[in-house]
Design a protein around this motif. Structure first.
Motif, PDB file in Angstrom:
ATOM      1  N   TYR B 115     -19.474  54.253  84.872  1.00 11.67           N
ATOM      2  CA  TYR B 115     -18.936  55.548  84.422  1.00 11.67           C
ATOM      3  C   TYR B 115     -18.479  55.437  82.972  1.00 11.67           C
ATOM      4  N   ALA B 116     -17.766  54.349  82.646  1.00 12.66           N
ATOM      5  CA  ALA B 116     -17.284  54.144  81.274  1.00 12.66           C
ATOM      6  C   ALA B 116     -18.451  53.940  80.310  1.00 12.66           C
ATOM      7  N   GLU B 117     -19.410  53.131  80.715  1.00 11.75           N
ATOM      8  CA  GLU B 117     -20.541  52.843  79.823  1.00 11.75           C
ATOM      9  C   GLU B 117     -21.440  54.072  79.650  1.00 11.75           C
ATOM     10  N   LEU B 118     -21.531  54.906  80.679  1.00 15.30           N
ATOM     11  CA  LEU B 118     -22.289  56.169  80.548  1.00 15.30           C
ATOM     12  C   LEU B 118     -21.586  57.121  79.581  1.00 15.30           C
ATOM     13  N   LEU B 123     -24.588  52.607  78.209  1.00 13.63           N
ATOM     14  CA  LEU B 123     -25.465  53.413  79.083  1.00 13.63           C
ATOM     15  C   LEU B 123     -25.558  54.867  78.616  1.00 13.63           C
ATOM     16  N   GLN B 124     -25.082  55.158  77.398  1.00 12.34           N
ATOM     17  CA  GLN B 124     -25.028  56.558  76.959  1.00 12.34           C
ATOM     18  C   GLN B 124     -26.381  57.268  76.995  1.00 12.34           C
ATOM     19  N   ASP B 125     -27.456  56.521  76.693  1.00 16.49           N
ATOM     20  CA  ASP B 125     -28.771  57.178  76.664  1.00 16.49           C
ATOM     21  C   ASP B 125     -29.628  56.790  77.858  1.00 16.49           C
ATOM     22  N   ALA B 126     -29.022  56.171  78.868  1.00 14.46           N
ATOM     23  CA  ALA B 126     -29.817  55.593  79.944  1.00 14.46           C
ATOM     24  C   ALA B 126     -30.203  56.624  81.004  1.00 14.46           C
ATOM     25  N   VAL B 143     -27.814  53.480  88.175  1.00 18.63           N
ATOM     26  CA  VAL B 143     -27.755  54.735  87.424  1.00 18.63           C
ATOM     27  C   VAL B 143     -29.127  55.404  87.449  1.00 18.63           C
ATOM     28  N   LEU B 144     -29.127  56.670  87.815  1.00 18.34           N
ATOM     29  CA  LEU B 144     -30.367  57.444  87.874  1.00 18.34           C
ATOM     30  C   LEU B 144     -30.101  58.803  87.239  1.00 18.34           C
ATOM     31  N   ASP B 145     -30.973  59.183  86.321  1.00 21.16           N
ATOM     32  CA  ASP B 145     -30.789  60.452  85.619  1.00 21.16           C
ATOM     33  C   ASP B 145     -29.378  60.566  85.045  1.00 21.16           C
ATOM     34  N   GLY B 146     -28.876  59.464  84.527  1.00 22.89           N
ATOM     35  CA  GLY B 146     -27.580  59.479  83.860  1.00 22.89           C
ATOM     36  C   GLY B 146     -26.375  59.581  84.783  1.00 22.89           C
ATOM     37  N   ARG B 147     -26.592  59.371  86.088  1.00 28.54           N
ATOM     38  CA  ARG B 147     -25.465  59.421  87.028  1.00 28.54           C
ATOM     39  C   ARG B 147     -25.478  58.204  87.950  1.00 28.54           C
ATOM     40  N   VAL B 148     -24.299  57.857  88.462  1.00 25.16           N
ATOM     41  CA  VAL B 148     -24.197  56.731  89.387  1.00 25.16           C
ATOM     42  C   VAL B 148     -24.688  57.165  90.767  1.00 25.16           C
ATOM     43  N   VAL B 149     -25.631  56.411  91.315  1.00 24.58           N
ATOM     44  CA  VAL B 149     -26.147  56.671  92.660  1.00 24.58           C
ATOM     45  C   VAL B 149     -25.194  56.035  93.673  1.00 24.58           C
ATOM     46  N   GLU B 241     -34.709  50.706  82.958  1.00 21.58           N
ATOM     47  CA  GLU B 241     -35.073  50.527  81.549  1.00 21.58           C
ATOM     48  C   GLU B 241     -34.130  49.553  80.841  1.00 21.58           C
ATOM     49  N   VAL B 242     -32.940  49.380  81.411  1.00 26.10           N
ATOM     50  CA  VAL B 242     -31.978  48.456  80.806  1.00 26.10           C
ATOM     51  C   VAL B 242     -31.015  47.972  81.902  1.00 26.10           C
ATOM     52  N   VAL B 243     -30.503  46.759  81.709  1.00 31.37           N
ATOM     53  CA  VAL B 243     -29.491  46.197  82.607  1.00 31.37           C
ATOM     54  C   VAL B 243     -28.264  45.866  81.758  1.00 31.37           C
ATOM     55  N   VAL B 244     -27.140  46.471  82.081  1.00 33.03           N
ATOM     56  CA  VAL B 244     -25.905  46.262  81.329  1.00 33.03           C
ATOM     57  C   VAL B 244     -24.999  45.314  82.116  1.00 33.03           C
TER      58      VAL B 244
END
Lengths: 301, 301
Positions: B115-118, B123-126, B143-149, B241-244
């Motif tokens: 949530y913080a990284e989004l 994760l802002q553009d993820a 994270v899918l479509d910019g939200r936590v699943v 696309e990315v792993v944080v």
């Protein structure tokens, strides 16, 4: 007419479907052997075309859906890699469209299977779910909000090549210890070969198990326990409400799924503090991939 | 004021945040030791309240966000199970709201970190991404479509208890061979204990590694390689696309992440035929969970 073709490690299965929802069914099918991992790309594509034309039986094809094992790109143009097929970075969709002279849609086999089960099978009411197909190897698909999650490059759900044993058995993909080395048609055959010293293929082992053969049943229990342990990891990761299992090896039903259910309950973190998802058979069983491919061909028009 | 509190296996970290987007920052923080796995529920809850009140420093609390390791239910009311905390089927949110006398929101720690990284971090553009936090154990979020699943029961992303070694090391969760036994602060300490015969905690090992100590660097390389192997399985499964990577152990940066990148490239099926996602550090590092909890408290009003 539209035909769905599933391309697996040992055979190519083509189906014609009719009806929809609970009435959806396979009305004819054809099967041709896979030319093998060392065949040329063209030989595999010829086998796909042959299977489709055999089901068409002289009728005019209007579209073909192709369900392939392995890494299919997001746009459904390429098979990038498959441990059990010769295709490597191959433009499979356009080649088959040219060969057959009709529109072709291409998707990963487990995605196709999930598509079929969502439309008319065991995933009809599912929100968060996993689809696992066990044939020569393992295919997988992730369902979220009633749709297949494709991932950044279209390759989500490749559960079969998750390492489950460090420095484990060599896998056709080039790695070691992949889940499908312990849980697949190939794994079943290996367990039987070790026990009996001779080769039986998956359907032969299944026939023995159905007849009550102890060694064949134990082989399914071994593979089924590995199925459950792997599913436990996926449940920790995705928290699905249900896990649907299809593919050729699943045709024996509870002989595989009961050991899987026990394996899941034993290997799941905090199992007594959470809801354990059911492991249920795919309605379309080993044909789910081909049925889903046919449905996608119909949807594409 | 709002405070975010992260409850981990060894410490409770509370933070006050200010600003937003690229300007979001932690302006004050407080840390109290965890009473331990054998403490009572009330002692753990007291530690959470103490940390929050220490950050408040006499100012009036209006809301508290709590980030907890383990299985948190979908509604954010209960901690169902955590290998590293005493809570079992505990109504943590309502208990803390009563203890603190203010509204409390509760979520899983890695979900909070995502949530913080989004909102303001890596994760802002993820679109499709994974968040992994490495502290005492491993937390995860999808994270899918910019939200936590969140999964069917809110428990998705518990990657730490996926079995990676059959009959492997005993885990605090009761299972054997869980990923976090090989890749976590505890794993780092164990590797050092085996090498040196004496106990060093994670921050001590990190300090040694930063100073160039060969054994400490090798310990991070061992844990980092396991991180990469585990991520390879998650990439096969989810195709992000990315792993944080965040959490306390990640504070050493590339000493951990470079071995992970090598491990990922070696253990990923069809690596040469696909895009390999980057492994990048969390902007908020070990504080990501607490920051995300604070953001959720603010969002709740």
């Amino acid at each position: 007419m539209h035909v769905g073709v599933d391309v697996g490690g040992t055979k190519v299965l083509a189906v014609e479907i009719a009806g929809e929802g609970d009435g959806l069914e396979v009305v004819s099918s054809a099967q041709v052997p896979m030319p093998g991992r060392n065949a040329s790309d063209a030989e595999v594509e010829r086998a796909v075309a042959d299977a489709a034309l055999e089901v068409a039986a002289g009728r005019t094809l209007t579209g073909v859906g192709v369900s392939s094992a392995g890494l299919v790109d997001r746009e459904g143009e390429w098979v990038r890699f498959c441990a059990h097929l010769p295709w490597r970075d191959a433009p499979v969709r356009s080649r088959l469209a040219e060969l057959l002279g009709v529109p072709v849609v291409l998707d990963n086999d487990a995605n196709c299977a999930a598509y079929a089960e969502l439309a008319a099978g065991s995933l009809q009411d599912a929100t968060f779910a996993l689809m696992i197909t066990i044939g020569t190897g393992i295919g997988g698909a992730i369902v979220l909000d009633g749709r297949v999650v494709r991932g950044a490059n279209g390759m989500a759900g490749e559960f079969g090549h998750v390492q489950v044993v460090p420095d484990g058995l060599a896998c056709e993909c080039g790695l070691h210890g992949c889940w499908e080395q312990y849980c697949s048609g190939r794994a079943l055959e290996r367990v039987m070969r070790v026990a009996l010293g001779s080769h039986l293929d998956g359907p032969q082992v299944a026939a023995l198990a159905r007849d009550g053969d102890r060694i064949a049943r134990e082989a399914f229990a071994t593979v089924g326990t590995w199925l459950g342990v792997g599913i436990a990891g996926l449940v920790s990761a995705y928290d699905p409400e249900v896990v649907v299992v299809g593919g050729g090896v699943s045709a024996v039903g509870d002989l595989l799924l009961d050991p899987a259910r026990h394996g899941l309950a034993r290997a799941l973190q905090g199992a007594e503090h959470r809801t354990i998802p059911g492991i249920v058979p795919a309605r379309f069983g080993p044909e789910a991939g081909a049925v889903g491919a046919a449905l996608q061909a119909v949807a594409a028009g």
